[in-house]
Design a protein around this motif. Structure first.
Motif, PDB file in Angstrom:
ATOM      1  N   VAL A 274       0.731  -1.178   0.142  1.00 16.11           N
ATOM      2  CA  VAL A 274       0.091  -0.048   0.049  1.00 16.11           C
ATOM      3  C   VAL A 274       0.896   1.157   0.148  1.00 16.11           C
ATOM      4  CG1 VAL A 274      -1.652   1.499   1.413  1.00 16.11           C
ATOM      5  CG2 VAL A 274      -1.814  -1.302   0.985  1.00 16.11           C
ATOM      6  N   VAL A 275       0.515   2.197  -0.762  1.00 15.76           N
ATOM      7  CA  VAL A 275       1.320   3.560  -0.891  1.00 15.76           C
ATOM      8  C   VAL A 275       0.248   4.656  -0.304  1.00 15.76           C
ATOM      9  CG1 VAL A 275       2.085   5.420  -2.471  1.00 15.76           C
ATOM     10  CG2 VAL A 275       2.249   2.954  -3.121  1.00 15.76           C
ATOM     11  N   LYS A 276       0.429   4.650   1.272  1.00 13.67           N
ATOM     12  CA  LYS A 276      -0.528   5.060   2.128  1.00 13.67           C
ATOM     13  C   LYS A 276      -0.909   6.729   1.627  1.00 13.67           C
ATOM     14  CE  LYS A 276       0.321   2.510   6.089  1.00 13.67           C
ATOM     15  NZ  LYS A 276       0.635   2.369   7.306  1.00 13.67           N
ATOM     16  N   PRO A 277       0.105   7.463   1.319  1.00 15.10           N
ATOM     17  CA  PRO A 277      -0.028   9.008   1.126  1.00 15.10           C
ATOM     18  C   PRO A 277      -0.863   9.118  -0.171  1.00 15.10           C
ATOM     19  CG  PRO A 277       2.010   8.719   1.640  1.00 15.10           C
ATOM     20  CD  PRO A 277       1.706   7.415   1.349  1.00 15.10           C
ATOM     21  N   LYS A 278      -0.745   8.058  -1.079  1.00 16.55           N
ATOM     22  CA  LYS A 278      -1.386   8.388  -2.545  1.00 16.55           C
ATOM     23  C   LYS A 278      -2.569   7.297  -2.623  1.00 16.55           C
ATOM     24  CE  LYS A 278       3.365   9.310  -4.149  1.00 16.55           C
ATOM     25  NZ  LYS A 278       3.709   9.598  -2.870  1.00 16.55           N
ATOM     26  N   LYS A 279      -3.016   6.617  -1.592  1.00 23.12           N
ATOM     27  CA  LYS A 279      -3.991   5.630  -1.629  1.00 23.12           C
ATOM     28  C   LYS A 279      -4.017   4.578  -2.888  1.00 23.12           C
ATOM     29  CE  LYS A 279      -6.719   8.799   1.367  1.00 23.12           C
ATOM     30  NZ  LYS A 279      -7.996   9.236   1.505  1.00 23.12           N
TER      31      LYS A 279
ATOM     32  N   ASN B  97      -6.436   1.723  -7.747  1.00 16.64           N
ATOM     33  CA  ASN B  97      -6.839   2.515  -6.711  1.00 16.64           C
ATOM     34  C   ASN B  97      -7.335   1.939  -5.497  1.00 16.64           C
ATOM     35  OD1 ASN B  97      -9.652   3.670  -5.407  1.00 16.64           O
ATOM     36  ND2 ASN B  97      -8.833   5.528  -6.602  1.00 16.64           N
ATOM     37  N   LEU B  98      -6.820   2.260  -4.325  1.00 12.50           N
ATOM     38  CA  LEU B  98      -6.987   1.341  -3.043  1.00 12.50           C
ATOM     39  C   LEU B  98      -8.518   1.348  -2.668  1.00 12.50           C
ATOM     40  CD1 LEU B  98      -5.468  -0.109  -1.035  1.00 12.50           C
ATOM     41  CD2 LEU B  98      -5.216   1.994   0.283  1.00 12.50           C
ATOM     42  N   LYS B  99      -9.291   2.383  -2.677  1.00 15.80           N
ATOM     43  CA  LYS B  99     -10.711   2.352  -2.230  1.00 15.80           C
ATOM     44  C   LYS B  99     -11.653   1.661  -2.972  1.00 15.80           C
ATOM     45  CE  LYS B  99     -14.454   5.572  -0.940  1.00 15.80           C
ATOM     46  NZ  LYS B  99     -14.706   7.068  -0.804  1.00 15.80           N
ATOM     47  N   GLU B 100     -11.555   1.653  -4.349  1.00 12.10           N
ATOM     48  CA  GLU B 100     -12.409   0.824  -5.306  1.00 12.10           C
ATOM     49  C   GLU B 100     -11.866  -0.051  -5.876  1.00 12.10           C
ATOM     50  OE1 GLU B 100     -13.986   3.877  -7.679  1.00 12.10           O
ATOM     51  OE2 GLU B 100     -14.838   4.956  -6.237  1.00 12.10           O
ATOM     52  N   MET B 101     -10.546  -0.350  -5.993  1.00 10.00           N
ATOM     53  CA  MET B 101      -9.780  -1.563  -6.485  1.00 10.00           C
ATOM     54  C   MET B 101      -9.885  -1.095  -8.122  1.00 10.00           C
ATOM     55  SD  MET B 101      -7.798  -3.155  -5.161  1.00 10.00           S
ATOM     56  CE  MET B 101      -7.061  -2.386  -3.389  1.00 10.00           C
ATOM     57  N   LYS B 102      -9.974   0.085  -8.510  1.00  7.80           N
ATOM     58  CA  LYS B 102     -10.038   0.071  -9.921  1.00  7.80           C
ATOM     59  C   LYS B 102      -8.670   0.191 -10.532  1.00  7.80           C
ATOM     60  CE  LYS B 102     -11.324   4.044 -13.188  1.00  7.80           C
ATOM     61  NZ  LYS B 102     -11.773   5.248 -13.220  1.00  7.80           N
ATOM     62  N   PRO B 103      -8.388  -0.641 -11.535  1.00  6.29           N
ATOM     63  CA  PRO B 103      -7.267  -0.893 -12.306  1.00  6.29           C
ATOM     64  C   PRO B 103      -6.449   0.410 -12.684  1.00  6.29           C
ATOM     65  CG  PRO B 103      -8.520  -2.674 -13.013  1.00  6.29           C
ATOM     66  CD  PRO B 103      -9.434  -1.544 -12.085  1.00  6.29           C
ATOM     67  N   LEU B 104      -5.313   0.910 -12.485  1.00  2.00           N
ATOM     68  CA  LEU B 104      -4.625   1.821 -13.120  1.00  2.00           C
ATOM     69  C   LEU B 104      -3.541   1.544 -14.033  1.00  2.00           C
ATOM     70  CD1 LEU B 104      -4.628   4.041  -9.672  1.00  2.00           C
ATOM     71  CD2 LEU B 104      -6.265   4.074 -11.618  1.00  2.00           C
TER      72      LEU B 104
END
Length: 852
Positions: A73-78, A92-99
């Motif tokens: 996890v990259v905490k500051p950038k979520k 994306n950490l919240k929605e697990m959207k692939p980037l």
């Protein structure tokens, strides 16, 4: 030894399925299954009893084709960095959207430094990314010799790479690869554990070695495990080793085994997290996911202290963070306080007292551990619930006393003692206890201690010394407390009455003017035995300063009067010491010393040799001294007594006529009279410029004495009258004295007033006898006149030359315009006052003055 419990652990997720990896994020646990599903679990429970469970709150099925093998996890950038199927991708950490995808294939592992940099390891190279403009950008590719098995960042430009058979340190800036060490054993786990930005722990089969960023050993020890761990974590402040059937917890600083967590068949999957000042982690085995929580350091410290493991309690106390500094210091102080008592009971006296010193413990509390040495009233009660005092044997008492002496010696001079309100009372207890301790261990040190400034309790020390028959110590106690009369009474009783006066002498030499009566009383006893020693009491290596003797401040005039009345035989050497050795200028001393010499001289009648010695002393004194009264001394001397002394006195009074009379008429020594005149003639001194005239006058008087002797008649001498002193009918052409007069006149004709000398002779004197003298005088006058004329003409010529040069220079002209500059300072001359050198250089007059 039973192990300490620094961690609590429990099974929080039984049989979660085929787990490929997991990562902790705050109070969440993200678990990836091998089928590509990612599940969010929320931690429920309280840290009071450390009973937790995981509750599923989100599920992302088929997030990837296969399970995620590594994620962070990259905490500051979520963001979530995930590695799956040799691909590294961001989510994306919240929605697990692939980037974006950072590496599409061949990725083996990655390492994120927790700040801005990411390293992805491929089979034959490294990809270095940096967070720029809200995304990771590839900035560097570095080739590798073989497959990397482990990557760890140090600082921002170093990466430690673990290969199959060695570790290397890569400098990204210079791209220099440094070999750390090789591994010869096959199938050895390659494990790199970051300790700090400058230190890393590398696994070499069963041994873990510490290295720094220079590739050197950072610690003098290594950590040895009972078997090769398959994973090692640094969980501040402990090192955690994952073995096959347990987890071992060890201290970083001492490599001490603290605790074992009995979790069998562990896998290499783990994650650590810090959330709301709670430190915990998760591990996986065949039964499921386990959570282990680090107990708060304060609880661990209390546990260590209760188990008498104070060293470890102090270590943990130093590791306390996010806590008030005063509270931390007080906690450490309390631990050291308990530790000190524990060490004392363990008979480690020196270490115990070191801790008492560190915490600035009240010395009265420390002394309470020595009931066999001090009074109960000087103690403070020990307020420690679990401490039970163990009585010391006689041998143990001696060891304890030695440690106490060192402790008290340091404490008595510490600044902390002086800050106490009742510090003098505490110092009194300390110093008195030191005395008691010395008496029990080494009596010879008592004397040394008493000579130092101290606060010993007088009554108690006096009682102790009397009980132990310590005479020397008792004398020194009386002396140091100003009870000199008592001290001298003991010295007189124990030593002086037996004929031993050294002790009494030394004591009297230490007394000053405040104790003159004691000095007067006891010095008389020494005077009877040895007068030289008696004298030394007053003069021994002391210097005068105004009206006192050295640092003792004995009034020298009072001492002199006492000696004169009571110790008369040492009065002369007493005065001699002041006058000759100390150069004392007290007039009374000088006059009295001469009087004593003269009285002694007069008392000697038959011993000519001794009389001569005294006369030499008188002459030496009159020659050396400048402080006696000449008139007073002359009045004491009889007319024809000690003539050489009279010569010195008359000379000091500038009465040259009396000196010459003594030489010629009493000592009948014309040669010495002439030498005296030679030494003292001074043309510029009114009193001595006519000294040769006086000499000749006295020599001529001898002729009159001869006439009176031949005619048996007496004639009156005319004092201070140089006219017609010789009878006109007397012929002295062949007189030896007259020849001497002629010789003096001829030799010193330039030093004698001619008119005055001629007035001494009778008007009918045949001047042919002094014709040579008169011729020398005339020649001298002519030379003087000629020299004066020559000098006059030279001055006149010089004056004319100066006028000519002035006239010549006055005709010269110099053009000074607005561009003319000073040859010294370089500035324009303008309207300033100028000076002109002979070579024509024009300068400011102020520059000439400044240069001079």
């Amino acid at each position: 030894m039973s192990l300490h419990k620094s961690f609590k652990y429990s099974l929080v997720l039984p049989k979660p399925g085929n787990v490929s990896s997991f990562v902790a994020y705050k109070n969440l646990l993200l678990v990836s299954l091998s089928n590509g599903t990612l599940i969010y679990y929320k931690v429920e429970g309280k840290t009071d009893n450390y009973i937790f469970r995981l509750k599923e709150i989100k599920k992302f099925p088929n997030l990837t084709k296969n399970g995620i093998t590594q994620m962070e996890v990259v905490k500051p950038k979520k963001l979530l960095i995930a590695l799956y199927n040799t691909t590294v991708q961001l989510f994306n950490l919240k929605e697990m959207k692939p980037l974006e995808i950072l590496c599409k294939k061949n990725a083996l592992l990655f390492s994120y430094n927790g700040k801005q940099s990411l390293c992805i390891g491929l089979k034959s190279k490294l990809l270095i990314f940096k967070w720029i403009d809200k995304k990771f950008k590839l900035i560097m590719q570095i080739p590798l010799p073989s497959r990397p098995q482990n990557l760890v960042w140090l600082k921002a430009k170093f990466i430690v790479i673990g290969f199959a058979q060695y570790y290397s340190l890569l400098n990204l800036k210079s791209q220099v690869d440094q070999l750390l060490f090789t591994i010869k054993e096959k199938n050895t786990p390659i494990i790199s554990t970051k300790i700090s930005e400058q230190e890393i722990l590398l696994q070499r089969y069963q041994t873990s070695i510490f290295k720094d960023i220079d590739g050197k050993a950072s610690r003098s020890y290594a950590i040895t495990w009972p078997e090769a761990p398959h994973q090692i974590l640094y969980f501040y402040p402990y090192i955690i080793g994952f073995l096959s059937n347990e987890i071992q917890i060890r201290t970083l600083d001492t490599n001490q085994l603290i605790q074992k967590l009995k979790i069998k068949k562990l896998q290499s999957k783990f994650t650590l997290e810090n959330h709301k000042n709670e430190n915990f982690g998760y591990v996986l085995n065949n039964k499921g996911i386990w959570r282990f929580d680090l107990l708060p350091l304060l609880i661990q410290i209390a546990t260590f202290s209760f188990a008498n493991n104070f060293d470890k309690a102090l270590q943990l106390c130093n590791l306390l963070t996010n806590i008030d500094e005063n509270f931390k210091n007080e906690k450490a102080k309390q631990i050291k306080y308990e530790y000190a008592f524990h060490l004392f009971n363990q008979r480690q006296f020196s270490r115990a007292l070191e801790f008492f010193t560190q915490i600035n413990c009240d010395p009265k509390i420390v002394l309470s551990l020595y009931p066999f040495l001090i009074n109960v009233k000087d103690c403070e009660p020990i307020k420690l619930p679990f401490f039970r005092y163990k009585k010391l044997t006689l041998e143990e008492q001696e060891d304890a006393i030695f440690a106490l002496i060192e402790y008290l010696t340091q404490r008595r001079i510490s600044d902390e003692i002086k800050k106490l309100k009742n510090y003098e009372q505490v110092l009194s207890i300390i110093d008195t206890t030191i005395i008691k301790a010395y008496i029990k261990t080494n009596k010879y040190l008592v004397l040394h201690f008493l000579k130092l400034p101290n606060y010993c309790d007088f009554e108690e020390c006096e009682k102790i010394f009397l009980q132990n028959n310590l005479k020397e110590e008792l004398i020194l106690l009386y002396q140091s407390t100003g009870r000199h009369k008592k001290a001298l009474e003991i010295i007189d009783l124990e030593y002086t009455r037996k004929g031993e006066i050294t002790k009494l002498t030394q004591y009297l030499e230490s007394l000053n003017e405040d104790h003159l009566e004691l000095i007067y009383h006891y010095v008389k006893k020494i005077y009877i035995i040895d007068q030289d020693i008696c004298l030394n009491i007053f003069i021994n290596d002391l210097k005068t300063e105004e009206n006192v003797i050295g640092k003792r401040k004995l009034p020298k005039l009072l001492i002199k009067k006492f000696i004169e009345t009571n110790l008369p035989k040492i009065l002369i050497p007493y005065l001699e010491h002041f006058i000759y050795k100390l150069n004392d200028q007290t007039k009374e001393f000088h006059n009295d010393l001469f009087t004593l010499y003269y009285q002694l001289f007069q008392t000697i009648t038959h011993n000519i040799q001794l009389k001569s010695i005294i006369e030499k002393k008188i002459i030496k004194f009159l020659t050396f001294s400048r402080s006696y009264n000449c008139v007073k001394i002359l009045n004491q001397l009889q007319e024809n007594e000690i003539l050489n002394a009279q010569i010195i006195l008359y000379h000091r009074m500038y009465q040259y006529k009396n000196v010459i009379r003594i030489y010629i008429h009493k000592l009948i020594n014309i040669g010495d009279a002439i030498k005296y005149c030679d030494r003292n003639y001074d043309l510029h001194n009114e009193k001595s410029k006519d000294i040769y005239l006086i000499l000749i006058y006295e020599l001529l008087l001898t002729f009159e004495e001869n006439i009176n002797s031949n005619n048996n008649k007496k004639k009156n001498k005319k004092k201070n009258n140089f006219n017609n002193i010789v009878n006109e009918n007397y012929t002295y052409t062949n007189d030896e004295n007259f020849k001497i007069i002629i010789s003096i006149l001829e030799k010193h004709h330039t030093k004698i007033d001619t008119l005055k000398i001629l007035s001494l002779f009778h008007k009918n004197t045949n001047f042919s006898q002094i014709s040579k003298y008169l011729l020398l005088v005339f020649k001298h006058l002519l030379r003087t006149k000629r020299r004066v004329v020559i000098q006059k003409n030279l001055h006149k010529s010089h004056n004319l030359n100066m006028k000519a040069r002035l006239s010549t220079n006055a005709t010269k002209s110099f053009l000074i315009d607005e561009y003319t500059r000073c040859e010294v300072c370089g500035k324009n001359i303008r309207h300033s006052v100028i000076g002109i050198y002979p070579n024509g250089r024009i300068v400011h007059q102020s520059c000439i003055i400044a240069k001079k």
